[in-house]
Design a protein around this motif. Structure first.
Motif, PDB file in Angstrom:
ATOM      1  N   UNK A  30      42.340  15.092  38.300  1.00  0.00           N
ATOM      2  CA  UNK A  30      41.691  15.659  39.481  1.00  0.00           C
ATOM      3  C   UNK A  30      42.661  16.621  40.171  1.00  0.00           C
ATOM      4  N   UNK A  31      42.250  17.860  40.313  1.00  0.00           N
ATOM      5  CA  UNK A  31      43.146  18.900  40.821  1.00  0.00           C
ATOM      6  C   UNK A  31      42.681  19.437  42.169  1.00  0.00           C
ATOM      7  N   UNK A  32      43.570  20.213  42.803  1.00  0.00           N
ATOM      8  CA  UNK A  32      43.237  20.867  44.060  1.00  0.00           C
ATOM      9  C   UNK A  32      43.182  19.924  45.240  1.00  0.00           C
ATOM     10  N   UNK A  33      43.866  18.785  45.141  1.00  0.00           N
ATOM     11  CA  UNK A  33      43.801  17.789  46.210  1.00  0.00           C
ATOM     12  C   UNK A  33      45.011  16.870  46.138  1.00  0.00           C
ATOM     13  N   UNK A  34      45.311  16.254  47.269  1.00  0.00           N
ATOM     14  CA  UNK A  34      46.386  15.275  47.347  1.00  0.00           C
ATOM     15  C   UNK A  34      45.751  13.894  47.403  1.00  0.00           C
ATOM     16  N   UNK A  35      45.980  13.064  46.377  1.00  0.00           N
ATOM     17  CA  UNK A  35      45.291  11.786  46.240  1.00  0.00           C
ATOM     18  C   UNK A  35      46.203  10.607  46.548  1.00  0.00           C
ATOM     19  N   UNK A  36      45.636   9.606  47.210  1.00  0.00           N
ATOM     20  CA  UNK A  36      46.342   8.363  47.498  1.00  0.00           C
ATOM     21  C   UNK A  36      45.421   7.198  47.167  1.00  0.00           C
ATOM     22  N   UNK A  37      45.940   6.189  46.473  1.00  0.00           N
ATOM     23  CA  UNK A  37      45.176   4.970  46.188  1.00  0.00           C
ATOM     24  C   UNK A  37      45.499   3.942  47.258  1.00  0.00           C
ATOM     25  N   UNK A  38      44.456   3.398  47.894  1.00  0.00           N
ATOM     26  CA  UNK A  38      44.623   2.450  48.990  1.00  0.00           C
ATOM     27  C   UNK A  38      43.878   1.150  48.691  1.00  0.00           C
ATOM     28  N   UNK A  39      44.062   0.167  49.569  1.00  0.00           N
ATOM     29  CA  UNK A  39      43.332  -1.105  49.474  1.00  0.00           C
ATOM     30  C   UNK A  39      43.437  -1.701  48.079  1.00  0.00           C
ATOM     31  N   UNK A  40      44.677  -1.950  47.640  1.00  0.00           N
ATOM     32  CA  UNK A  40      44.922  -2.512  46.300  1.00  0.00           C
ATOM     33  C   UNK A  40      44.294  -1.648  45.201  1.00  0.00           C
ATOM     34  N   UNK A  41      44.398  -0.335  45.384  1.00  0.00           N
ATOM     35  CA  UNK A  41      43.879   0.644  44.417  1.00  0.00           C
ATOM     36  C   UNK A  41      42.357   0.662  44.312  1.00  0.00           C
ATOM     37  N   UNK A  42      41.665   0.069  45.291  1.00  0.00           N
ATOM     38  CA  UNK A  42      40.201   0.031  45.244  1.00  0.00           C
ATOM     39  C   UNK A  42      39.560   1.148  46.077  1.00  0.00           C
ATOM     40  N   UNK A  72      33.391  18.012  38.767  1.00  0.00           N
ATOM     41  CA  UNK A  72      34.626  18.230  37.998  1.00  0.00           C
ATOM     42  C   UNK A  72      35.891  17.670  38.636  1.00  0.00           C
ATOM     43  N   UNK A  73      35.902  17.528  39.971  1.00  0.00           N
ATOM     44  CA  UNK A  73      37.145  17.135  40.643  1.00  0.00           C
ATOM     45  C   UNK A  73      37.016  15.843  41.444  1.00  0.00           C
TER      46      UNK A  73
END
Length: 279
Positions: free
Chosen positions: A81-93, A120-121
């Protein structure tokens, strides 16, 4: 005094009074007779109460009761997934994403630029469908599709897109439901028309209401160790006196749930689940 004439007037007066009272009696009997009321069609009753609705199908639909649960994302799920800043939260859920450049969405997410972004993203973006635009909160809500129908009123399978003043997506939060396990095979269920009649008979439609839409989907009130149990429902969006309300009907047993007043406990839901299994 002519007593014969007076007597005649008295008799005629009593006769007229008796006829009048008899007419009133039988009129009330007819109005209270459920068989007479039953002869009125749903459309006639809705029209009499000035209740409008879209065209609804009278054909039975089909669906199954199933279990599923909120799934955890893996780094691989979001690596492309591009064009964004991603963070996994809540135990990756939960995915929390901030876009590098806002994406034009529109009020229903039908802008071509947004549609391309969604497909696509966004992780499995094609598996979600538009549900709601909240002007005050500046959000778009998309619900996950399971068995080609939406999961309703459940944050476990949902994307919330946050918009700027120009209805452009600047960030979003996403959850995902894992593969479902059917507890029963698909069965024939009530039609949209029958579900609307159940809502009307339950007293959830006030005079001068507007039934805006009818959506078939899945809803849960039962939590089990193996996952939540989801039932097929009809969901009606109802507007009355400037307010919007959602009324759900269990498409199998006609149980009616007013979503805005829903205080169903897990125990009550478990009882419903047990009742469904025995049918």
């Amino acid at each position: 005094m002519d007593w014969r004439k007076t007597q005649l007037i008295f008799i005629v007066t009593l006769l007229i009074l008796n006829i009048f009272l008899t007419v009133i009696f039988f009129t009330k009997q007819l109005s209270d007779d459920p068989d007479t009321l039953g002869n009125e069609t749903l459309e006639e009753r809705l029209k009499a109460d000035n209740i409008t609705h879209p065209e609804l199908s009278s054909k039975p639909t089909s669906g199954a009761i199933f279990t599923t649960e909120r799934a955890a994302f893996t780094p691989k799920d979001v690596s492309d997934l591009t064009g964004q800043s991603l963070t996994l939260k809540d135990n990756n859920k939960q995915i929390f994403s901030v876009l590098q450049s806002p994406v034009k969405a529109g009020k229903k997410g039908n802008n071509p630029e947004f549609q391309k972004f969604l497909e696509t993203e966004v992780y499995r973006g094609e598996s979600y469908e538009f549900w709601d635009y909240d002007k005050e909160a500046q959000t778009l809500t998309f619900n996950q599709l399971i068995n080609n129908n939406m999961v309703l009123f459940d944050e476990a399978g949902q994307i919330t897109f946050y918009l700027d003043e120009d209805d452009r997506v600047v960030s979003y939060e996403q959850t995902w439901m894992s593969k479902q396990d059917d507890l029963k095979e698909k069965t024939n269920l009530m039609s949209a028309t029958d579900a609307l009649e159940a809502v009307y008979q339950h007293g959830e439609l006030k005079q001068d209401s507007d039934v805006v839409s009818a959506t078939f989907g899945y809803y849960t009130t039962v939590q089990l160790p193996s996952g939540n149990v989801y039932f097929p429902v009809w969901c009606f969006e109802v507007k009355h006196s400037g307010k919007t309300n959602y009324v759900l009907v269990n498409a199998k047993d006609e149980q009616v749930i007013n979503q805005s007043e829903n205080k169903t406990t897990t125990e009550q839901g478990a009882e419903l689940y047990s009742r469904q299994k025995t049918k």
